[in-house]
Design a protein around this motif. Structure first.
Motif, mmCIF file in Angstrom:
data_model
loop_
_atom_site.group_PDB
_atom_site.id
_atom_site.type_symbol
_atom_site.label_atom_id
_atom_site.label_comp_id
_atom_site.label_asym_id
_atom_site.label_seq_id
_atom_site.Cartn_x
_atom_site.Cartn_y
_atom_site.Cartn_z
ATOM 1 N N GLU A 91 6.667 -18.276 3.751
ATOM 2 C CA GLU A 91 5.829 -17.259 3.765
ATOM 3 C C GLU A 91 6.615 -16.091 4.692
ATOM 4 O O GLU A 91 7.095 -15.155 4.273
ATOM 5 N N LEU A 95 8.728 -14.272 1.979
ATOM 6 C CA LEU A 95 7.912 -13.058 1.472
ATOM 7 C C LEU A 95 7.973 -11.996 2.664
ATOM 8 O O LEU A 95 8.165 -10.771 2.600
ATOM 9 N N LEU A 96 7.706 -12.263 3.977
ATOM 10 C CA LEU A 96 7.328 -11.495 4.981
ATOM 11 C C LEU A 96 8.839 -10.965 5.377
ATOM 12 O O LEU A 96 8.889 -9.854 5.613
ATOM 13 N N ARG A 99 9.464 -8.125 2.956
ATOM 14 C CA ARG A 99 8.619 -7.051 3.287
ATOM 15 C C ARG A 99 9.216 -6.314 4.294
ATOM 16 O O ARG A 99 9.180 -5.028 4.046
ATOM 17 N N ARG A 135 -2.684 -1.389 1.164
ATOM 18 C CA ARG A 135 -2.738 -2.054 2.351
ATOM 19 C C ARG A 135 -1.477 -1.708 3.093
ATOM 20 O O ARG A 135 -0.517 -1.718 2.595
ATOM 21 N N TYR A 142 1.077 -8.873 11.738
ATOM 22 C CA TYR A 142 2.127 -9.503 10.941
ATOM 23 C C TYR A 142 3.350 -9.582 11.570
ATOM 24 O O TYR A 142 4.263 -9.826 11.068
ATOM 25 N N ASP A 253 -5.284 -7.919 3.800
ATOM 26 C CA ASP A 253 -5.069 -9.062 3.168
ATOM 27 C C ASP A 253 -6.190 -10.058 2.616
ATOM 28 O O ASP A 253 -6.505 -10.438 1.924
ATOM 29 N N GLU A 283 4.180 -9.027 -8.001
ATOM 30 C CA GLU A 283 4.074 -10.403 -8.238
ATOM 31 C C GLU A 283 2.665 -10.410 -8.504
ATOM 32 O O GLU A 283 1.662 -9.630 -8.157
ATOM 33 N N MET A 285 -0.879 -12.380 -7.625
ATOM 34 C CA MET A 285 -1.488 -12.818 -6.482
ATOM 35 C C MET A 285 -1.726 -14.270 -6.371
ATOM 36 O O MET A 285 -1.611 -14.884 -5.245
#
Ligand code: IPM
Ligand code: MN
Length: 368
Positions: A91, A95-96, A99, A135, A142, A253, A283, A285
């Protein structure tokens, strides 16, 4: 158009294959060309490269790969998540990191109940569930700011900072106002979701930014506010009330998982991590669903929806009408297909994964 494709783990590659099948069909129908490049980024690769499954040890994605991804028009992601790898490694590591590094500061989550899709909400149908959540995607809790002191002792202290900047709130809010203005809905209403009664600092920044920008730049848009707890209640009781929602990272989230369920579940929910002037990543979910891997039973609808979003949003951000039209055509084909399916749940669709992809292509080709 150049698309970077990350199949990822578990059922990710299977659903991505169906999205690419639909892309091929819509490109042929509309006469545009594109290129796809597969990137091998996954939990499996991390393990194969000698990554420690219990703690972050080697990069999940290299700096060179991130630099390479910056050259694409969009990214299409299947799923990341591996049963043998401790939570947080993929994650944060993939992913993070993407981002943050690609500054995908918007997480866009359309919440639309398609015809024939079951919702757990009593007496609600497609006319009632049709809104979109914006969001904020790079700030809040985060960022990883904070830490632990005196770990493992009775005096242990941990802090997790809710990093909120006026800049970050403003750009999410402006994006949401613009979206509300161009969205095809009569409501023309933007709801800010926060917790201003308790988060009196971060909430205040959001509240003032929202009202000042709204009053000065978007007088045509109706402004509305919900505390996040009340918003959860309204999602279930009166989803028809919403048009567009803008909210901070963690609240977004949480409410978008609830939203996914009222639109028929993870089989259909798609999202985008968006940098309107950079490279965005789309993507489904749902996760990697390891127990369904390789069985041709997972629902590809969310991934197909994500491909529709990829085309529509890339087209919107680059001012390319043909791509927007292509995205809309995919959505229309989804709407023509969902009533033919028995269920949106894996293994219960009445069709296989590839069978559902074929149905969407058929609907696309049948359209004028
Ligand atoms: C999401 C996911 C991620 C998040 C996880 C996997 C880090 O839940 O995209 O909503 O919390 O943002
Ligand atoms: Mn989530």
């Amino acid at each position: 158009m150049r698309i970077a494709v990350i199949g990822g783990d578990g059922t990710g590659p299977e659903v991505v294959a169906e999205g690419l099948k639909v892309l091929k069909a819509v490109a042929k129908k509309m006469g545009f060309t594109y290129e796809t490049t597969a990137f091998d980024l996954s939990g499996d690769r991390y393990l194969a490269a000698g990554g420690d499954p219990t703690k972050p040890s080697i990069p999940v994605i290299s700096d060179a790969e991130i630099a390479e991804l910056r050259k694409y028009d969009a990214m299409y992601l299947g799923a990341v998540g591996h049963p043998k790898i401790a939570p947080g490694i993929l994650e944060k590591g993939l992913l993070l990191r993407l981002r943050f590094e690609l500054d995908q500061y918007i997480n866009l989550r359309p919440v639309k109940l398609y015809p024939g899709v079951d919702t757990p909400l009593k007496d609600k149908g497609p006319a009632d569930v049709d809104f979109i959540v914006v969001r904020e995607n790079t700030e809040g809790i985060y960022t990883g700011m904070g830490g632990i002191q005196y770990k493992g002792t009775p005096a242990e202290v941990s802090t997790q900072i809710n990093c909120t900047t006026r800049f970050g709130a403003e750009r999410a809010i402006r994006y949401a106002f613009e979206l509300t203005r161009r969205r095809n809905s009569k409501k023309k209403q933007l709801t800010l979701v926060h917790k201003t009664n308790v988060l009196t600092f971060a909430g205040d920044t959001w509240w003032r930014a929202f009202n000042e920008i709204g009053a000065a730049e978007y007088p045509d848009i109706k402004r509305d506010y919900n505390h996040v707890d009340a918003c959860c209640m309204w999602f279930v009781k009166n989803p028809e009330f919403y048009d567009v929602i803008v909210t901070d990272n963690i609240f977004g989230d949480i409410i978008t998982d609830l939203a996914a369920v009222i639109q028929g579940g993870l089989g259909v929910a798609a999202g985008g991590n968006i940098n309107p002037k950079g490279v965005s990543m789309y993507e489904p979910m749902g996760g990697s669903a390891p127990k369904y891997t390789g069985l041709n039973v997972i629902n590809p609808m969310a991934a197909i929806g994500a491909m529709g979003m990829l085309l529509r949003e890339t087209g919107t951000n680059k001012g390319d009408k043909k791509l927007v039209d292509a995205g809309n055509r995919i959505e229309a084909a989804i709407i023509a297909t969902t009533p033919r399916m028995k269920s949106q749940a894996a293994g219960k669709m009445g069709y296989s994964t590839t069978g559902v992809g074929d149905l969407v292509v058929e609907a696309l080709n049948a359209a004028p």
